[in-house]
Scaffold this active site. Structure first.
Site, PDB file in Angstrom:
ATOM      1  N   LYS A  41     -68.689  59.836  -3.140  1.00 55.22           N
ATOM      2  CA  LYS A  41     -68.004  60.125  -4.408  1.00 55.22           C
ATOM      3  C   LYS A  41     -67.907  61.638  -4.646  1.00 55.22           C
ATOM      4  CE  LYS A  41     -70.437  59.988  -8.464  1.00 55.22           C
ATOM      5  NZ  LYS A  41     -70.247  61.209  -9.252  1.00 55.22           N
ATOM      6  N   ASN A  42     -69.028  62.337  -4.464  1.00 55.60           N
ATOM      7  CA  ASN A  42     -69.058  63.751  -4.829  1.00 55.60           C
ATOM      8  C   ASN A  42     -68.325  64.648  -3.831  1.00 55.60           C
ATOM      9  OD1 ASN A  42     -70.433  63.008  -7.063  1.00 55.60           O
ATOM     10  ND2 ASN A  42     -72.399  63.919  -6.480  1.00 55.60           N
TER      11      ASN A  42
ATOM     12  N   ARG B 288     -67.511  64.307 -16.360  1.00 58.14           N
ATOM     13  CA  ARG B 288     -67.689  65.756 -16.351  1.00 58.14           C
ATOM     14  C   ARG B 288     -67.096  66.422 -15.109  1.00 58.14           C
ATOM     15  NH1 ARG B 288     -70.928  68.945 -18.625  1.00 58.14           N
ATOM     16  NH2 ARG B 288     -70.921  69.956 -16.605  1.00 58.14           N
TER      17      ARG B 288
ATOM     18  N   CYS C 233     -74.479  66.240 -21.666  1.00 55.12           N
ATOM     19  CA  CYS C 233     -74.585  64.801 -21.446  1.00 55.12           C
ATOM     20  C   CYS C 233     -76.062  64.456 -21.423  1.00 55.12           C
ATOM     21  CB  CYS C 233     -73.896  64.381 -20.160  1.00 55.12           C
ATOM     22  SG  CYS C 233     -74.728  64.912 -18.690  1.00 55.12           S
TER      23      CYS C 233
ATOM     24  N   ARG D 190     -75.768  70.974 -19.189  1.00 54.83           N
ATOM     25  CA  ARG D 190     -74.625  71.077 -18.289  1.00 54.83           C
ATOM     26  C   ARG D 190     -73.607  72.152 -18.680  1.00 54.83           C
ATOM     27  NH1 ARG D 190     -73.970  65.806 -15.166  1.00 54.83           N
ATOM     28  NH2 ARG D 190     -73.387  67.384 -13.675  1.00 54.83           N
ATOM     29  N   PRO D 191     -74.039  73.402 -18.693  1.00 54.32           N
ATOM     30  CA  PRO D 191     -73.096  74.486 -19.009  1.00 54.32           C
ATOM     31  C   PRO D 191     -72.093  74.709 -17.876  1.00 54.32           C
ATOM     32  CG  PRO D 191     -75.206  75.384 -18.330  1.00 54.32           C
ATOM     33  CD  PRO D 191     -75.368  73.890 -18.339  1.00 54.32           C
TER      34      PRO D 191
ATOM     35  N   ASP E 203     -70.892  78.056 -17.461  1.00 48.96           N
ATOM     36  CA  ASP E 203     -70.773  79.518 -17.455  1.00 48.96           C
ATOM     37  C   ASP E 203     -70.563  80.078 -16.045  1.00 48.96           C
ATOM     38  OD1 ASP E 203     -73.500  78.479 -17.239  1.00 48.96           O
ATOM     39  OD2 ASP E 203     -74.104  80.565 -17.007  1.00 48.96           O
TER      40      ASP E 203
ATOM     41  N   ASP F  72     -80.079  63.646  -7.686  1.00 48.69           N
ATOM     42  CA  ASP F  72     -79.409  62.346  -7.824  1.00 48.69           C
ATOM     43  C   ASP F  72     -80.215  61.203  -7.193  1.00 48.69           C
ATOM     44  OD1 ASP F  72     -77.380  63.507  -9.220  1.00 48.69           O
ATOM     45  OD2 ASP F  72     -75.902  63.452  -7.616  1.00 48.69           O
TER      46      ASP F  72
ATOM     47  N   ILE G   4     -83.723  70.738 -11.189  1.00 48.25           N
ATOM     48  CA  ILE G   4     -82.287  70.993 -11.369  1.00 48.25           C
ATOM     49  C   ILE G   4     -81.860  70.696 -12.813  1.00 48.25           C
ATOM     50  CG2 ILE G   4     -79.951  70.477 -10.512  1.00 48.25           C
ATOM     51  CD1 ILE G   4     -81.640  71.554  -8.280  1.00 48.25           C
TER      52      ILE G   4
ATOM     53  N   ARG H  48     -69.197  53.820 -12.524  1.00 51.05           N
ATOM     54  CA  ARG H  48     -68.599  55.130 -12.255  1.00 51.05           C
ATOM     55  C   ARG H  48     -68.838  55.551 -10.814  1.00 51.05           C
ATOM     56  NH1 ARG H  48     -71.315  59.298 -15.161  1.00 51.05           N
ATOM     57  NH2 ARG H  48     -70.315  60.318 -13.433  1.00 51.05           N
TER      58      ARG H  48
HETATM   59  C1  UD1 Z   1     -73.108  68.061  -8.991  1.00 52.62           C
HETATM   60  C2  UD1 Z   1     -73.042  66.573  -8.742  1.00 52.62           C
HETATM   61  C3  UD1 Z   1     -74.175  65.858  -9.463  1.00 52.62           C
HETATM   62  C4  UD1 Z   1     -75.525  66.478  -9.082  1.00 52.62           C
HETATM   63  C5  UD1 Z   1     -75.499  67.989  -9.281  1.00 52.62           C
HETATM   64  C6  UD1 Z   1     -76.751  68.679  -8.764  1.00 52.62           C
HETATM   65  C7  UD1 Z   1     -70.683  66.154  -8.433  1.00 52.62           C
HETATM   66  C8  UD1 Z   1     -69.453  65.483  -8.938  1.00 52.62           C
HETATM   67  N1  UD1 Z   1     -71.760  66.071  -9.203  1.00 52.62           N
HETATM   68  O1  UD1 Z   1     -72.918  68.263 -10.398  1.00 52.62           O
HETATM   69  O2  UD1 Z   1     -74.125  64.487  -9.098  1.00 52.62           O
HETATM   70  O3  UD1 Z   1     -76.536  65.921  -9.873  1.00 52.62           O
HETATM   71  O4  UD1 Z   1     -74.379  68.557  -8.574  1.00 52.62           O
HETATM   72  O5  UD1 Z   1     -76.902  68.451  -7.412  1.00 52.62           O
HETATM   73  O6  UD1 Z   1     -70.699  66.689  -7.359  1.00 52.62           O
HETATM   74  N2  UD1 Z   1     -75.445  75.141 -14.212  1.00 52.62           N
HETATM   75  C9  UD1 Z   1     -75.371  76.286 -14.988  1.00 52.62           C
HETATM   76  N3  UD1 Z   1     -74.129  76.815 -15.171  1.00 52.62           N
HETATM   77  C10 UD1 Z   1     -72.997  76.307 -14.626  1.00 52.62           C
HETATM   78  C11 UD1 Z   1     -73.104  75.155 -13.834  1.00 52.62           C
HETATM   79  C12 UD1 Z   1     -74.353  74.599 -13.633  1.00 52.62           C
HETATM   80  O7  UD1 Z   1     -76.367  76.773 -15.483  1.00 52.62           O
HETATM   81  O8  UD1 Z   1     -71.915  76.866 -14.841  1.00 52.62           O
HETATM   82  C13 UD1 Z   1     -76.776  74.528 -13.986  1.00 52.62           C
HETATM   83  C14 UD1 Z   1     -76.835  73.069 -14.410  1.00 52.62           C
HETATM   84  O9  UD1 Z   1     -77.120  72.923 -15.798  1.00 52.62           O
HETATM   85  C15 UD1 Z   1     -77.940  72.549 -13.519  1.00 52.62           C
HETATM   86  C16 UD1 Z   1     -77.732  73.327 -12.214  1.00 52.62           C
HETATM   87  O10 UD1 Z   1     -76.987  74.491 -12.595  1.00 52.62           O
HETATM   88  O11 UD1 Z   1     -79.189  72.899 -14.062  1.00 52.62           O
HETATM   89  C17 UD1 Z   1     -76.984  72.577 -11.154  1.00 52.62           C
HETATM   90  O12 UD1 Z   1     -75.787  72.032 -11.681  1.00 52.62           O
HETATM   91  P1  UD1 Z   1     -74.479  71.851 -10.798  1.00 52.62           P
HETATM   92  O13 UD1 Z   1     -74.811  72.055  -9.364  1.00 52.62           O
HETATM   93  O14 UD1 Z   1     -73.373  72.681 -11.357  1.00 52.62           O
HETATM   94  O15 UD1 Z   1     -74.092  70.325 -11.047  1.00 52.62           O
HETATM   95  P2  UD1 Z   1     -72.644  69.727 -10.943  1.00 52.62           P
HETATM   96  O16 UD1 Z   1     -71.869  70.491  -9.939  1.00 52.62           O
HETATM   97  O17 UD1 Z   1     -72.060  69.555 -12.309  1.00 52.62           O
END
Ligand code: UD1
Length: 424
Positions: free
Chosen positions: A22-23, A96, A120, A125-126, A128, A311, A333, A403
């Site tokens: 999926k991812n 998301r 969520c 889940r920022p 930035d 995950d 994470i 999902r």
């Molecule tokens: C992806 C996966 C999700 C998995 C996650 C971590 C998909 C569709 N989803 O989600 O299943 O649980 O990776 O392996 O691939 N963060 C920030 N700023 C940002 C983005 C992220 O601080 O702009 C933080 C998040 O809050 C979290 C960490 O970085 O603590 C990792 O998040 P991220 O790798 O971005 O997760 P996703 O890509 O949304």
């Protein structure tokens, strides 16, 4: 609304085939926005997240055909639908990961307006780091009225880092990489995510004509190209689905075989399961799980790849609830990702959550009851617990499970579980 009803206590036996990831599928589908002409992508799972993204891409002018064998044909044509650049709240709020259209839209249509995904249940889940990355490429970005609006006539290659408080970002890396492939000049992304799904997107883009090097490492170098063309591609097997089925075998003390797996993507999961006492053999693209009667408690910390995936945390928690002794899970994470702990406690588990740690005192018996799914992987953990609990477990709110898992109950049933989907 549907629920899943499980009569626990059956050992699982037999063979299950693992679907495409999926991812990996989501950012690759979004990257089709960048390509001129049809792409055929094989092994796309038939799950709600894929349907949601398909709708977003159709809104943006994409033509999508699903074939019965799981192949998706996605066509975008250069010069058409340039005025469509919005991913609306109604769809983004369902998933998301819709944020993955931000980078491709921006670089291809010079403008992207994507509903702000918000928080969520698994944490804040920022986004930035996504915004920082595309700003570094020269985009103007505003966040108003619940939308991220980004624009740039032409993105320019640069050097940037995607390091955040909790490490790097998976979808942020996908977005910045996808934006950089058509930018002027060379982009270097430091502290890039190394997850197999990010690597798969990079391989897909290279097949379409991109020039990305450093794939699988922390530094990605992307030389911008003028155009990309449609390709045929087969996505990697879903390592999280595979890990979930391995634990289904282990928690029921069963013996099962998984087909279509890339064991090298599951090293940390397999190592931990072996430490617990599960016997795992790897033969080509298959994994054979043999359970033993004696399992040992372990400590787990989730980490970016190649560490233990967040995950898989809920599924491991379900298993460790049934392993006598004290186990500790530390979530590095998403520090708040423990909604399933309260539901597992309703099944008799002894779990104490302190900050980002969960201390589990395992015992061989869980008891069936009503539980509610709060998010996709929490749902997987609760179904696994139900497979081994005494009596009947009713798992409610399974739309979260739909999902990300295709026909989970049917596939577990084929392995011998007594499990069915019912209307509430
Ligand atoms: C992806 C996966 C999700 C998995 C996650 C971590 C998909 C569709 N989803 O989600 O299943 O649980 O990776 O392996 O691939 N963060 C920030 N700023 C940002 C983005 C992220 O601080 O702009 C933080 C998040 O809050 C979290 C960490 O970085 O603590 C990792 O998040 P991220 O790798 O971005 O997760 P996703 O890509 O949304």
């Amino acid at each position: 609304m549907d629920k899943i009803v499980i009569e626990g206590g059956r050992r699982l036996e037999g063979t299950v085939r693992i679907n495409g990831a999926k991812n990996a599928a989501l950012p690759i589908m979004a990257a089709c926005l960048l390509l001129n002409g049809p792409s055929r992508i094989k092994r796309i799972p038939n799950i709600d997240d894929i349907h949601t993204l398909s709708k977003i891409l159709e809104n943006l002018g994409g033509k999508i055909n699903r074939h019965d064998d799981g192949m998706l044909e996605i066509t975008f044509t250069d010069g058409e639908n340039q005025d469509r650049f919005v991913a609306p709240y109604e769809l983004v709020s369902k998933m998301r990961a819709s944020i993955c259209v931000l980078g491709p839209l921006l670089t291809k249509r010079q403008k992207a307006k994507v509903s702000y995904p918000g928080g969520c249940v698994i944490g804040q889940r920022p986004v930035d780091l996504h915004i920082k990355g595309i700003r570094a490429l020269g985009a103007q970005v505003e966040t108003t009225e619940g939308y991220i609006t980004a624009s740039a006539d032409r993105l320019k290659g640069t050097e940037l880092s995607l390091k955040g408080e909790h490490g790097t970002t998976v979808l942020g890396t996908c977005n910045v990489m996808s934006a950089a492939v058509l930018a002027d000049g060379t982009t270097v992304i430091e502290d890039a995510a190394r997850e197999p799904e990010v690597q798969d997107l990079a391989h897909f883009l290279n097949k379409a004509g991109a020039k990305i090097s450093g794939i699988g490492g922390n530094t990605l170098t992307i030389e911008g190209v003028k155009e990309l063309h449609g390709v045929d591609y087969e996505i990697i097997p879903d390592r999280i689905e595979a890990g979930t089925f391995i634990i289904a075998g282990a928690i029921t003390k069963g013996n099962i075989t998984l087909e279509n797996v890339r064991a090298e993507h599951l090293t940390s999961v397999i190592d931990k399961l072996r430490e617990i006492g599960v016997e795992i053999s790897i033969i080509g693209n298959s994994i054979i799980v043999k359970s033993s009667n004696i399992y040992h408690p372990v400590d787990i910390a989730t980490m970016p790849y190649p560490g233990m995936p967040t995950d898989m945390q809920a599924q491991f928690m379900a298993l460790l609830c049934t392993v006598e002794g004290k186990s500790i899970i530390t979530e590095m994470i998403f520090p708040d990702r423990f909604m399933h702990a309260a539901e597992l406690r309703r099944m008799g588990a002894d779990i104490r959550v302190e900050g980002s740690c969960a201390v589990i005192k395992g015992s061989p018996f869980l008891s069936g009851t009503n539980v509610q799914v709060s998010d996709l992987r929490a749902g997987a953990g609760l179904v696994l617990a139900g497979l081994v609990a005494r009596g009947t477990t009713n798992v409610h709110r399974i739309y979260h499970l739909d999902r990300g898992y295709e026909r989970l109950e049917e596939r577990l049933s084929k392995l011998g579980a007594v499990i069915k989907r019912m209307n509430e």
